[in-house]
Scaffold this motif. Structure first.
Motif, PDB file in Angstrom:
ATOM      1  N   MET A 269       0.845  -1.198   0.000  1.00  0.00           N
ATOM      2  CA  MET A 269       0.000   0.000   0.000  1.00  0.00           C
ATOM      3  C   MET A 269       0.883   1.252   0.000  1.00  0.00           C
ATOM      4  SD  MET A 269      -2.725   1.287   2.878  1.00  0.00           S
ATOM      5  CE  MET A 269      -3.562   2.874   2.700  1.00  0.00           C
ATOM      6  N   ASN A 270       0.588   2.164  -0.938  1.00  0.00           N
ATOM      7  CA  ASN A 270       1.309   3.435  -0.990  1.00  0.00           C
ATOM      8  C   ASN A 270       0.612   4.419  -0.071  1.00  0.00           C
ATOM      9  OD1 ASN A 270       2.876   5.602  -1.589  1.00  0.00           O
ATOM     10  ND2 ASN A 270       2.065   5.899  -3.654  1.00  0.00           N
ATOM     11  N   ILE A 271       1.050   4.446   1.182  1.00  0.00           N
ATOM     12  CA  ILE A 271       0.370   5.274   2.182  1.00  0.00           C
ATOM     13  C   ILE A 271       0.510   6.751   1.873  1.00  0.00           C
ATOM     14  CG2 ILE A 271       2.332   5.453   3.754  1.00  0.00           C
ATOM     15  CD1 ILE A 271       0.386   5.151   6.048  1.00  0.00           C
ATOM     16  N   ALA A 272       1.556   7.131   1.127  1.00  0.00           N
ATOM     17  CA  ALA A 272       1.747   8.536   0.785  1.00  0.00           C
ATOM     18  C   ALA A 272       0.613   9.062  -0.090  1.00  0.00           C
ATOM     19  CB  ALA A 272       3.088   8.728   0.081  1.00  0.00           C
ATOM     20  N   ALA A 273      -0.104   8.159  -0.751  1.00  0.00           N
ATOM     21  CA  ALA A 273      -1.229   8.574  -1.592  1.00  0.00           C
ATOM     22  C   ALA A 273      -2.480   8.845  -0.777  1.00  0.00           C
ATOM     23  CB  ALA A 273      -1.511   7.501  -2.647  1.00  0.00           C
ATOM     24  N   HIS A 274      -2.417   8.607   0.524  1.00  0.00           N
ATOM     25  CA  HIS A 274      -3.550   8.845   1.424  1.00  0.00           C
ATOM     26  C   HIS A 274      -3.089   9.778   2.537  1.00  0.00           C
ATOM     27  CE1 HIS A 274      -5.730   5.498  -0.524  1.00  0.00           C
ATOM     28  NE2 HIS A 274      -4.548   4.922  -0.558  1.00  0.00           N
ATOM     29  N   PRO A 275      -3.018  11.090   2.284  1.00  0.00           N
ATOM     30  CA  PRO A 275      -2.429  12.038   3.257  1.00  0.00           C
ATOM     31  C   PRO A 275      -3.146  12.062   4.595  1.00  0.00           C
ATOM     32  CG  PRO A 275      -3.532  13.201   1.455  1.00  0.00           C
ATOM     33  CD  PRO A 275      -3.458  11.769   1.046  1.00  0.00           C
ATOM     34  N   GLU A 276      -4.488  11.885   4.597  1.00  0.00           N
ATOM     35  CA  GLU A 276      -5.208  11.916   5.870  1.00  0.00           C
ATOM     36  C   GLU A 276      -4.799  10.745   6.757  1.00  0.00           C
ATOM     37  OE1 GLU A 276      -6.626  11.876   2.936  1.00  0.00           O
ATOM     38  OE2 GLU A 276      -7.593  13.826   2.653  1.00  0.00           O
ATOM     39  N   LEU A 277      -4.721   9.555   6.159  1.00  0.00           N
ATOM     40  CA  LEU A 277      -4.322   8.376   6.923  1.00  0.00           C
ATOM     41  C   LEU A 277      -2.870   8.482   7.362  1.00  0.00           C
ATOM     42  CD1 LEU A 277      -4.876   5.549   8.016  1.00  0.00           C
ATOM     43  CD2 LEU A 277      -4.315   4.637   5.761  1.00  0.00           C
ATOM     44  N   LEU A 278      -2.005   8.980   6.490  1.00  0.00           N
ATOM     45  CA  LEU A 278      -0.591   9.144   6.838  1.00  0.00           C
ATOM     46  C   LEU A 278      -0.424  10.089   8.014  1.00  0.00           C
ATOM     47  CD1 LEU A 278       2.428   8.848   6.439  1.00  0.00           C
ATOM     48  CD2 LEU A 278       2.304  10.541   4.593  1.00  0.00           C
ATOM     49  N   ASP A 279      -1.153  11.213   7.997  1.00  0.00           N
ATOM     50  CA  ASP A 279      -1.039  12.185   9.092  1.00  0.00           C
ATOM     51  C   ASP A 279      -1.521  11.576  10.406  1.00  0.00           C
ATOM     52  OD1 ASP A 279      -0.414  15.066   9.685  1.00  0.00           O
ATOM     53  OD2 ASP A 279      -2.459  15.003  10.424  1.00  0.00           O
ATOM     54  N   LEU A 280      -2.598  10.796  10.358  1.00  0.00           N
ATOM     55  CA  LEU A 280      -3.124  10.179  11.577  1.00  0.00           C
ATOM     56  C   LEU A 280      -2.156   9.135  12.120  1.00  0.00           C
ATOM     57  CD1 LEU A 280      -5.444   9.847  13.586  1.00  0.00           C
ATOM     58  CD2 LEU A 280      -6.465   8.184  12.030  1.00  0.00           C
ATOM     59  N   LEU A 281      -1.581   8.294  11.232  1.00  0.00           N
ATOM     60  CA  LEU A 281      -0.628   7.278  11.686  1.00  0.00           C
ATOM     61  C   LEU A 281       0.640   7.926  12.238  1.00  0.00           C
ATOM     62  CD1 LEU A 281      -0.955   4.618   8.843  1.00  0.00           C
ATOM     63  CD2 LEU A 281      -1.719   4.400  11.209  1.00  0.00           C
ATOM     64  N   ALA A 282       1.115   8.981  11.586  1.00  0.00           N
ATOM     65  CA  ALA A 282       2.325   9.663  12.060  1.00  0.00           C
ATOM     66  C   ALA A 282       2.089  10.278  13.430  1.00  0.00           C
ATOM     67  CB  ALA A 282       2.751  10.735  11.055  1.00  0.00           C
ATOM     68  N   ALA A 283       0.906  10.852  13.655  1.00  0.00           N
ATOM     69  CA  ALA A 283       0.596  11.439  14.962  1.00  0.00           C
ATOM     70  C   ALA A 283       0.562  10.370  16.038  1.00  0.00           C
ATOM     71  CB  ALA A 283      -0.753  12.164  14.891  1.00  0.00           C
ATOM     72  N   ASN A 284      -0.082   9.238  15.764  1.00  0.00           N
ATOM     73  CA  ASN A 284      -0.139   8.162  16.751  1.00  0.00           C
ATOM     74  C   ASN A 284       1.229   7.541  16.983  1.00  0.00           C
ATOM     75  OD1 ASN A 284      -3.117   7.271  17.601  1.00  0.00           O
ATOM     76  ND2 ASN A 284      -3.192   8.070  15.526  1.00  0.00           N
ATOM     77  N   TYR A 285       2.071   7.481  15.944  1.00  0.00           N
ATOM     78  CA  TYR A 285       3.434   6.963  16.116  1.00  0.00           C
ATOM     79  C   TYR A 285       4.237   7.865  17.042  1.00  0.00           C
ATOM     80  CZ  TYR A 285       8.217   5.593  14.995  1.00  0.00           C
ATOM     81  OH  TYR A 285       9.523   5.189  15.094  1.00  0.00           O
ATOM     82  N   ALA A 286       4.150   9.195  16.831  1.00  0.00           N
ATOM     83  CA  ALA A 286       4.899  10.133  17.670  1.00  0.00           C
ATOM     84  C   ALA A 286       4.388  10.130  19.104  1.00  0.00           C
ATOM     85  CB  ALA A 286       4.810  11.542  17.074  1.00  0.00           C
ATOM     86  N   LEU A 287       3.084   9.918  19.291  1.00  0.00           N
ATOM     87  CA  LEU A 287       2.498   9.898  20.631  1.00  0.00           C
ATOM     88  C   LEU A 287       2.790   8.596  21.367  1.00  0.00           C
ATOM     89  CD1 LEU A 287      -0.970  11.497  19.854  1.00  0.00           C
ATOM     90  CD2 LEU A 287       0.792  12.488  21.293  1.00  0.00           C
ATOM     91  N   GLY A 288       3.126   7.540  20.627  1.00  0.00           N
ATOM     92  CA  GLY A 288       3.374   6.241  21.248  1.00  0.00           C
ATOM     93  C   GLY A 288       2.144   5.366  21.345  1.00  0.00           C
ATOM     94  N   THR A 289       1.030   5.786  20.742  1.00  0.00           N
ATOM     95  CA  THR A 289      -0.200   4.982  20.802  1.00  0.00           C
ATOM     96  C   THR A 289      -0.271   3.978  19.660  1.00  0.00           C
ATOM     97  OG1 THR A 289      -1.357   6.740  19.580  1.00  0.00           O
ATOM     98  CG2 THR A 289      -1.492   6.782  21.977  1.00  0.00           C
ATOM     99  N   LEU A 290       0.642   4.076  18.685  1.00  0.00           N
ATOM    100  CA  LEU A 290       0.728   3.077  17.614  1.00  0.00           C
ATOM    101  C   LEU A 290       1.690   1.992  18.087  1.00  0.00           C
ATOM    102  CD1 LEU A 290      -0.316   2.660  14.676  1.00  0.00           C
ATOM    103  CD2 LEU A 290       1.863   3.590  13.909  1.00  0.00           C
TER     104      LEU A 290
END
Length: 257
Positions: free
Chosen positions: A1-22
């Motif tokens: 899956m090319n996640i870069a083609a889905h900016p909304e999902l990428l932004d949400l995953l990146a936020a959860n990764y930085a927060l430690g909830t992913l």
């Protein structure tokens, strides 16, 4: 899956990764994608940079007077240990001097200078280690224990507000991630959105980049989402509910302390 083609999902995953909830496999897959795809790596770094400023919100803490007593005791213990090492090292030197008939005074003085330098270096290393340990302990004591977290975004999925709940201090901490500012006659108001119930006000936001609101876990328990509305200056009573447009909203996530 090319996640870069889905900016909304990428932004949400990146936020959860930085927060430690992913966590778990999802976190490992995100890290693998970040290594291979520059946009994913850039999104993760952007969110980590946004959250890094939260540490600046913590007030300084003066160490307890007992700290200096502990440092003094550690230095004395280090010096005693060095003295025992010098005695053990001096015994073979005296034995060699007795065997060869060569005075050991010069070697003893040179060794004494080396031992003094080693003792001083050891004491300094001990002080540095203790101070570093105390600083780490202070950070652990003053860092908020985040129990709930939410990233509130607008209708275009652009993150605008980070919300965390610190149960140790019964505080909601809000940090602006976007540049939105209400007009001079308007205020932003935070709302809990309980399932099957009317919105409940959690407080009116100030104008600074970081806002703290008094709250309790009971206010947030079983609340799946939060929202921020634009209201008249000073906000509206909780029982009226939001009267202006809802600008930002997002799920409230409970995390293990």
């Amino acid at each position: 899956m090319n996640i870069a083609a889905h900016p909304e999902l990428l932004d949400l995953l990146a936020a959860n990764y930085a927060l430690g909830t992913l966590r778990g496999g999802a976190r490992r897959r995100f890290e693998a994608m970040a290594r291979e795809q520059a946009p994913v790596r850039a999104a993760a770094l952007t969110w980590q940079g946004r959250l890094a400023g939260m540490g600046e919100l913590q007030p300084p803490v003066v160490p307890d007077p007992a700290v200096w007593t502990r440092i003094h005791n550690l230095i004395e213990a280090e010096q005693a240990s060095e003295a025992m090492a010098r005695q053990r090292a001096a015994s073979p030197a005296r034995a060699r001097a007795a065997t060869t008939g060569t005075p050991a005074t010069g070697g003893w003085l040179r060794s004494l200078a080396v031992w003094r330098g080693a003792s001083l270096a050891g004491a300094l290393a001990t002080i540095i280690a203790v101070v570093a340990g105390l600083d780490l302990q202070r950070q652990l004591q003053t860092t908020p224990a985040v129990q709930y977290v939410a990233v509130l975004a607008d209708d275009k999925s652009a993150a605008s507000m980070l919300v965390t709940f610190d149960p140790k201090h019964n505080q909601l901490v809000l940090q602006r991630l976007g540049s939105y500012q209400p007009g001079a006659d308007k205020s932003l108001q935070l709302w809990a959105l309980p399932p099957g119930g009317a919105p409940r006000s959690l407080g009116v936001l100030g104008d600074g980049p970081a806002i703290k609101l008094t709250a309790s876990e009971a206010n947030l328990r079983a609340v799946p989402a939060l929202a921020i509305s634009l209201e008249p200056r000073g906000g509206v009573p909780s029982e009226r509910g939001p009267t202006g447009p809802v600008l930002f909203h997002g799920p409230l996530i409970e995390k293990t302390l």
